[in-house]
Design a protein around this motif. Structure first.
Motif, PDB file in Angstrom:
ATOM      1  N   SER A  37      73.700  -1.407  27.463  1.00 13.18           N
ATOM      2  CA  SER A  37      73.857  -0.575  26.270  1.00 13.18           C
ATOM      3  C   SER A  37      72.941   0.631  26.422  1.00 13.18           C
ATOM      4  CB  SER A  37      73.451  -1.337  25.013  1.00 13.18           C
ATOM      5  OG  SER A  37      74.310  -2.421  24.792  1.00 13.18           O
ATOM      6  N   ILE A  38      73.407   1.766  25.948  1.00 14.99           N
ATOM      7  CA  ILE A  38      72.613   2.990  25.991  1.00 14.99           C
ATOM      8  C   ILE A  38      72.399   3.472  24.567  1.00 14.99           C
ATOM      9  CG2 ILE A  38      72.587   5.425  26.689  1.00 14.99           C
ATOM     10  CD1 ILE A  38      74.358   4.640  29.070  1.00 14.99           C
ATOM     11  N   ARG A  39      71.160   3.844  24.278  1.00 17.11           N
ATOM     12  CA  ARG A  39      70.864   4.507  23.006  1.00 17.11           C
ATOM     13  C   ARG A  39      69.869   5.619  23.306  1.00 17.11           C
ATOM     14  NH1 ARG A  39      67.488   0.017  22.825  1.00 17.11           N
ATOM     15  NH2 ARG A  39      65.444   0.407  21.930  1.00 17.11           N
ATOM     16  N   PHE A  40      69.701   6.493  22.375  1.00 16.01           N
ATOM     17  CA  PHE A  40      68.833   7.639  22.602  1.00 16.01           C
ATOM     18  C   PHE A  40      67.667   7.615  21.631  1.00 16.01           C
ATOM     19  CE2 PHE A  40      72.897   8.685  24.382  1.00 16.01           C
ATOM     20  CZ  PHE A  40      72.549   9.280  25.590  1.00 16.01           C
ATOM     21  N   GLY A  41      66.468   7.693  22.194  1.00 15.06           N
ATOM     22  CA  GLY A  41      65.255   7.825  21.403  1.00 15.06           C
ATOM     23  C   GLY A  41      64.984   9.301  21.170  1.00 15.06           C
ATOM     24  N   LEU A  42      63.819   9.606  20.665  1.00 18.00           N
ATOM     25  CA  LEU A  42      63.479  10.998  20.405  1.00 18.00           C
ATOM     26  C   LEU A  42      63.353  11.814  21.684  1.00 18.00           C
ATOM     27  CD1 LEU A  42      60.805  10.534  17.600  1.00 18.00           C
ATOM     28  CD2 LEU A  42      63.148  11.372  17.363  1.00 18.00           C
ATOM     29  N   GLU A  59      64.589  -3.683  28.501  1.00 14.33           N
ATOM     30  CA  GLU A  59      65.062  -2.318  28.343  1.00 14.33           C
ATOM     31  C   GLU A  59      64.155  -1.393  29.138  1.00 14.33           C
ATOM     32  OE1 GLU A  59      64.954  -1.571  24.100  1.00 14.33           O
ATOM     33  OE2 GLU A  59      62.991  -0.627  24.267  1.00 14.33           O
ATOM     34  N   VAL A  60      64.707  -0.267  29.554  1.00 15.32           N
ATOM     35  CA  VAL A  60      63.941   0.750  30.274  1.00 15.32           C
ATOM     36  C   VAL A  60      64.405   2.120  29.824  1.00 15.32           C
ATOM     37  CG1 VAL A  60      63.487  -0.623  32.351  1.00 15.32           C
ATOM     38  CG2 VAL A  60      65.517   0.799  32.249  1.00 15.32           C
ATOM     39  N   THR A  61      63.529   3.100  29.941  1.00 12.00           N
ATOM     40  CA  THR A  61      63.935   4.471  29.678  1.00 12.00           C
ATOM     41  C   THR A  61      64.467   5.078  30.967  1.00 12.00           C
ATOM     42  OG1 THR A  61      61.786   5.452  30.208  1.00 12.00           O
ATOM     43  CG2 THR A  61      62.148   4.751  27.905  1.00 12.00           C
ATOM     44  N   LEU A  62      65.199   6.144  30.816  1.00 13.07           N
ATOM     45  CA  LEU A  62      65.738   6.861  31.966  1.00 13.07           C
ATOM     46  C   LEU A  62      64.604   7.307  32.886  1.00 13.07           C
ATOM     47  CD1 LEU A  62      68.265   8.228  33.262  1.00 13.07           C
ATOM     48  CD2 LEU A  62      67.702  10.226  31.893  1.00 13.07           C
ATOM     49  N   ARG A  63      63.569   7.889  32.311  1.00 13.50           N
ATOM     50  CA  ARG A  63      62.433   8.363  33.122  1.00 13.50           C
ATOM     51  C   ARG A  63      61.726   7.232  33.839  1.00 13.50           C
ATOM     52  NH1 ARG A  63      59.355  12.076  28.930  1.00 13.50           N
ATOM     53  NH2 ARG A  63      61.279  12.520  27.887  1.00 13.50           N
ATOM     54  N   ASP A  89      64.050  10.314  25.137  1.00  6.40           N
ATOM     55  CA  ASP A  89      64.619   9.763  26.357  1.00  6.40           C
ATOM     56  C   ASP A  89      65.766   8.812  26.055  1.00  6.40           C
ATOM     57  OD1 ASP A  89      64.815   9.381  29.104  1.00  6.40           O
ATOM     58  OD2 ASP A  89      62.791   8.579  29.333  1.00  6.40           O
ATOM     59  N   MET A  90      66.604   8.610  27.066  1.00  8.81           N
ATOM     60  CA  MET A  90      67.671   7.610  27.004  1.00  8.81           C
ATOM     61  C   MET A  90      67.038   6.240  27.213  1.00  8.81           C
ATOM     62  SD  MET A  90      70.752   7.040  29.747  1.00  8.81           S
ATOM     63  CE  MET A  90      71.790   8.381  29.246  1.00  8.81           C
ATOM     64  N   ILE A  91      67.479   5.253  26.448  1.00 11.31           N
ATOM     65  CA  ILE A  91      66.986   3.885  26.573  1.00 11.31           C
ATOM     66  C   ILE A  91      68.146   2.991  26.981  1.00 11.31           C
ATOM     67  CG2 ILE A  91      65.877   1.956  25.385  1.00 11.31           C
ATOM     68  CD1 ILE A  91      64.798   4.188  23.407  1.00 11.31           C
ATOM     69  N   ILE A  92      67.962   2.274  28.080  1.00  7.86           N
ATOM     70  CA  ILE A  92      69.017   1.415  28.621  1.00  7.86           C
ATOM     71  C   ILE A  92      68.585  -0.023  28.459  1.00  7.86           C
ATOM     72  CG2 ILE A  92      70.436   0.913  30.646  1.00  7.86           C
ATOM     73  CD1 ILE A  92      68.582   3.933  31.146  1.00  7.86           C
ATOM     74  N   SER A  93      69.470  -0.875  27.935  1.00  6.81           N
ATOM     75  CA  SER A  93      69.125  -2.278  27.713  1.00  6.81           C
ATOM     76  C   SER A  93      70.327  -3.163  28.006  1.00  6.81           C
ATOM     77  CB  SER A  93      68.640  -2.491  26.271  1.00  6.81           C
ATOM     78  OG  SER A  93      69.648  -2.138  25.350  1.00  6.81           O
ATOM     79  N   ILE A  94      70.064  -4.458  28.072  1.00  4.68           N
ATOM     80  CA  ILE A  94      71.124  -5.450  28.209  1.00  4.68           C
ATOM     81  C   ILE A  94      71.693  -5.713  26.821  1.00  4.68           C
ATOM     82  CG2 ILE A  94      71.636  -7.835  28.888  1.00  4.68           C
ATOM     83  CD1 ILE A  94      70.937  -6.018  31.260  1.00  4.68           C
ATOM     84  N   ALA A 153      62.933   4.244  34.730  1.00 11.50           N
ATOM     85  CA  ALA A 153      63.767   3.716  35.812  1.00 11.50           C
ATOM     86  C   ALA A 153      63.774   4.668  36.998  1.00 11.50           C
ATOM     87  CB  ALA A 153      65.189   3.476  35.311  1.00 11.50           C
ATOM     88  N   SER A 154      63.867   5.948  36.728  1.00 14.04           N
ATOM     89  CA  SER A 154      63.872   6.945  37.787  1.00 14.04           C
ATOM     90  C   SER A 154      62.577   6.880  38.602  1.00 14.04           C
ATOM     91  CB  SER A 154      64.043   8.339  37.174  1.00 14.04           C
ATOM     92  OG  SER A 154      64.010   9.330  38.154  1.00 14.04           O
ATOM     93  N   LYS A 155      61.472   6.741  37.916  1.00 15.88           N
ATOM     94  CA  LYS A 155      60.162   6.683  38.585  1.00 15.88           C
ATOM     95  C   LYS A 155      60.009   5.397  39.400  1.00 15.88           C
ATOM     96  CE  LYS A 155      55.220   6.935  37.689  1.00 15.88           C
ATOM     97  NZ  LYS A 155      54.187   7.096  36.676  1.00 15.88           N
ATOM     98  N   VAL A 156      60.323   4.263  38.789  1.00 15.36           N
ATOM     99  CA  VAL A 156      60.167   2.966  39.458  1.00 15.36           C
ATOM    100  C   VAL A 156      61.077   2.861  40.681  1.00 15.36           C
ATOM    101  CG1 VAL A 156      60.555   0.477  39.190  1.00 15.36           C
ATOM    102  CG2 VAL A 156      59.360   1.745  37.402  1.00 15.36           C
ATOM    103  N   LEU A 157      62.306   3.330  40.549  1.00 15.92           N
ATOM    104  CA  LEU A 157      63.292   3.202  41.623  1.00 15.92           C
ATOM    105  C   LEU A 157      63.241   4.361  42.624  1.00 15.92           C
ATOM    106  CD1 LEU A 157      66.257   1.987  39.426  1.00 15.92           C
ATOM    107  CD2 LEU A 157      64.783   0.597  40.884  1.00 15.92           C
ATOM    108  N   GLU A 158      62.458   5.385  42.278  1.00 18.74           N
ATOM    109  CA  GLU A 158      62.305   6.562  43.135  1.00 18.74           C
ATOM    110  C   GLU A 158      63.636   7.238  43.446  1.00 18.74           C
ATOM    111  OE1 GLU A 158      60.069   4.982  46.448  1.00 18.74           O
ATOM    112  OE2 GLU A 158      58.174   5.233  45.375  1.00 18.74           O
ATOM    113  N   VAL A 159      64.415   7.437  42.378  1.00 18.95           N
ATOM    114  CA  VAL A 159      65.681   8.171  42.472  1.00 18.95           C
ATOM    115  C   VAL A 159      65.718   9.175  41.325  1.00 18.95           C
ATOM    116  CG1 VAL A 159      66.958   6.305  43.594  1.00 18.95           C
ATOM    117  CG2 VAL A 159      66.985   6.478  41.120  1.00 18.95           C
ATOM    118  N   GLY A 160      66.570  10.162  41.445  1.00 19.92           N
ATOM    119  CA  GLY A 160      66.668  11.183  40.420  1.00 19.92           C
ATOM    120  C   GLY A 160      67.215  10.658  39.101  1.00 19.92           C
ATOM    121  N   SER A 161      66.824  11.317  38.029  1.00 19.00           N
ATOM    122  CA  SER A 161      67.273  10.879  36.703  1.00 19.00           C
ATOM    123  C   SER A 161      68.789  11.035  36.548  1.00 19.00           C
ATOM    124  CB  SER A 161      66.529  11.633  35.598  1.00 19.00           C
ATOM    125  OG  SER A 161      66.716  13.026  35.727  1.00 19.00           O
TER     126      SER A 161
END
Length: 64
Positions: free
Chosen positions: A51-56, A20-24, A58-63, A26-34
């Motif tokens: 699958s997408i869920r929301f933490g306090l 799983e990764v957070t939106l932030r 950030d968005m959390i993306i997982s398989i 993934a954006s940082k690692v891939l060097e693309v906008g959120s």
């Protein structure tokens, strides 16, 4: 024939490697906008690939 790997492909691979990764993150690692990462995540969720869920904070993306 050379295989073409897109940033979206790298996004999927990142999620698969980490589980799983957070939106932030993934954006940082891939060097693309959120907004771009969110669009990819939404499209992949619609296809059942992630699958997408929301933490306090950030968005959390997982398989699924």
């Amino acid at each position: 024939m050379e295989q073409i790997i897109t940033s979206a492909d790298r996004f999927v691979k990142l999620i698969e490697e980490r589980g799983e990764v957070t939106l932030r993150e993934a954006s940082k690692v891939l060097e693309v906008g959120s907004d771009t990462v969110k669009d990819w995540a939404d499209a992949l969720e619609n296809r059942g690939r992630v699958s997408i869920r929301f933490g306090l904070r950030d968005m959390i993306i997982s398989i699924p």
